[in-house]
Design a protein around this motif. Structure first.
Motif, mmCIF file in Angstrom:
data_model
loop_
_atom_site.group_PDB
_atom_site.id
_atom_site.type_symbol
_atom_site.label_atom_id
_atom_site.label_comp_id
_atom_site.label_asym_id
_atom_site.label_seq_id
_atom_site.Cartn_x
_atom_site.Cartn_y
_atom_site.Cartn_z
ATOM 1 N N THR A 81 0.917 -1.297 -0.022
ATOM 2 C CA THR A 81 0.084 0.000 -0.008
ATOM 3 C C THR A 81 1.024 1.275 -0.022
ATOM 4 N N VAL A 82 1.928 1.266 0.860
ATOM 5 C CA VAL A 82 2.687 2.604 1.041
ATOM 6 C C VAL A 82 3.720 2.822 -0.464
ATOM 7 N N ALA A 83 4.026 1.617 -0.996
ATOM 8 C CA ALA A 83 4.631 1.613 -2.368
ATOM 9 C C ALA A 83 3.790 2.216 -3.390
ATOM 10 N N ALA A 84 2.813 1.703 -3.157
ATOM 11 C CA ALA A 84 1.545 2.112 -4.370
ATOM 12 C C ALA A 84 1.323 3.811 -4.176
ATOM 13 N N GLY A 85 1.083 3.934 -2.923
ATOM 14 C CA GLY A 85 0.824 5.413 -2.782
ATOM 15 C C GLY A 85 2.120 6.459 -3.043
ATOM 16 N N ALA A 86 3.340 5.846 -2.799
ATOM 17 C CA ALA A 86 4.587 6.660 -3.288
ATOM 18 C C ALA A 86 4.464 6.565 -4.812
ATOM 19 N N VAL A 87 4.444 5.832 -5.587
ATOM 20 C CA VAL A 87 4.198 5.700 -6.914
ATOM 21 C C VAL A 87 3.027 6.647 -7.492
ATOM 22 N N VAL A 88 2.097 6.883 -6.700
ATOM 23 C CA VAL A 88 0.880 7.614 -7.007
ATOM 24 C C VAL A 88 1.684 9.024 -6.809
ATOM 25 N N LEU A 89 2.254 9.273 -5.806
ATOM 26 C CA LEU A 89 2.817 10.604 -5.526
ATOM 27 C C LEU A 89 3.701 11.022 -6.771
ATOM 28 N N ALA A 90 4.701 10.177 -6.921
ATOM 29 C CA ALA A 90 5.381 10.554 -8.202
ATOM 30 C C ALA A 90 4.766 10.608 -9.462
ATOM 31 N N VAL A 91 3.710 10.334 -9.673
ATOM 32 C CA VAL A 91 2.987 10.413 -10.697
ATOM 33 C C VAL A 91 2.169 11.882 -10.676
ATOM 34 N N LEU A 92 1.652 12.030 -9.410
ATOM 35 C CA LEU A 92 1.099 13.440 -9.193
ATOM 36 C C LEU A 92 2.178 14.614 -9.620
ATOM 37 N N GLU A 93 3.323 14.332 -8.995
ATOM 38 C CA GLU A 93 4.579 15.246 -9.150
ATOM 39 C C GLU A 93 4.480 15.865 -10.617
ATOM 40 N N VAL A 94 4.618 14.761 -11.582
ATOM 41 C CA VAL A 94 4.977 14.870 -12.849
ATOM 42 C C VAL A 94 3.523 15.800 -13.539
ATOM 43 N N ARG A 95 2.462 15.431 -12.969
ATOM 44 C CA ARG A 95 1.471 16.188 -13.358
ATOM 45 C C ARG A 95 1.259 17.455 -12.914
ATOM 46 N N LEU A 96 1.571 17.747 -11.593
ATOM 47 C CA LEU A 96 1.921 19.013 -10.868
ATOM 48 C C LEU A 96 2.746 19.994 -11.794
ATOM 49 N N TYR A 97 3.899 19.371 -12.327
ATOM 50 C CA TYR A 97 4.989 20.202 -13.402
ATOM 51 C C TYR A 97 4.216 20.532 -14.421
ATOM 52 N N ASP A 98 3.554 19.805 -14.948
ATOM 53 C CA ASP A 98 2.589 19.909 -16.090
ATOM 54 C C ASP A 98 1.701 21.058 -16.008
ATOM 55 N N ILE A 99 0.833 21.005 -14.921
ATOM 56 C CA ILE A 99 -0.164 22.095 -14.870
ATOM 57 C C ILE A 99 0.304 23.305 -14.400
ATOM 58 N N TRP A 100 1.539 23.311 -13.728
ATOM 59 C CA TRP A 100 2.043 24.657 -13.470
ATOM 60 C C TRP A 100 2.650 25.489 -14.937
ATOM 61 N N GLY A 101 2.898 24.547 -15.701
ATOM 62 C CA GLY A 101 3.669 25.245 -16.817
ATOM 63 C C GLY A 101 5.057 24.913 -17.004
ATOM 64 N N SER A 102 5.436 23.879 -17.784
ATOM 65 C CA SER A 102 7.075 23.560 -17.964
ATOM 66 C C SER A 102 7.758 24.461 -17.942
ATOM 67 N N GLY A 103 7.742 25.604 -18.743
ATOM 68 C CA GLY A 103 8.509 26.589 -19.095
ATOM 69 C C GLY A 103 8.649 27.465 -17.727
ATOM 70 N N ALA A 104 7.705 27.436 -16.814
ATOM 71 C CA ALA A 104 7.545 28.452 -15.911
ATOM 72 C C ALA A 104 8.666 28.115 -14.664
#
Length: 121
Positions: free
Chosen positions: A98-121
């Motif tokens: 469960t913790v391993a899965a939650g950590a993978v989810v967090l890593a994916v969320l980080e990629v998405r946050l980067y994309d939402i903010w704007g990769s050039g910013a």
């Protein structure tokens, strides 16, 4: 958003996932050391949450919208603590999974946050 912090959180989350995944492979539940690792990752995400909210307060805007950005920030902040709480109720190898899965989810969320903010910013 700070790109270096986002990358650090993603790397720390994947390291936590590998560590807990290894524990699950060895049929071990989460142990105190795993919870220390979860705390470190959570502190990093808390810093990201504060920085993101401060940037929004200064008038900076995410490329894909403020509401979705804040929703992802809160989801990222909750991912590992929620998995940690669930692992306390399941004191078998599945708690570590469960913790391993939650950590993978967090890593994916980080990629998405980067994309939402704007990769050039």
């Amino acid at each position: 958003m700070l790109v270096a912090l986002t990358v650090a959180i993603g790397a720390a989350a994947l390291a936590l996932a590998a560590w807990c995944g290894h524990a699950a492979w060895r049929d071990q539940p989460t142990k105190d050391w795993h919870f220390i690792g979860m705390a470190v990752v959570t502190v990093l995400v808390l810093a990201q949450l504060v920085i993101g909210l401060v940037q929004l307060g200064r008038g900076e805007e995410p490329e894909q919208g403020t509401v979705i950005f804040v929703a992802y920030l809160l989801g990222a902040f909750a991912a590992v603590p929620a998995a940690g709480m669930l692992s306390l109720t399941e004191r078998t190898k599945w708690g570590s999974v469960t913790v391993a899965a939650g950590a993978v989810v967090l890593a994916v969320l980080e990629v998405r946050l980067y994309d939402i903010w704007g990769s050039g910013a």
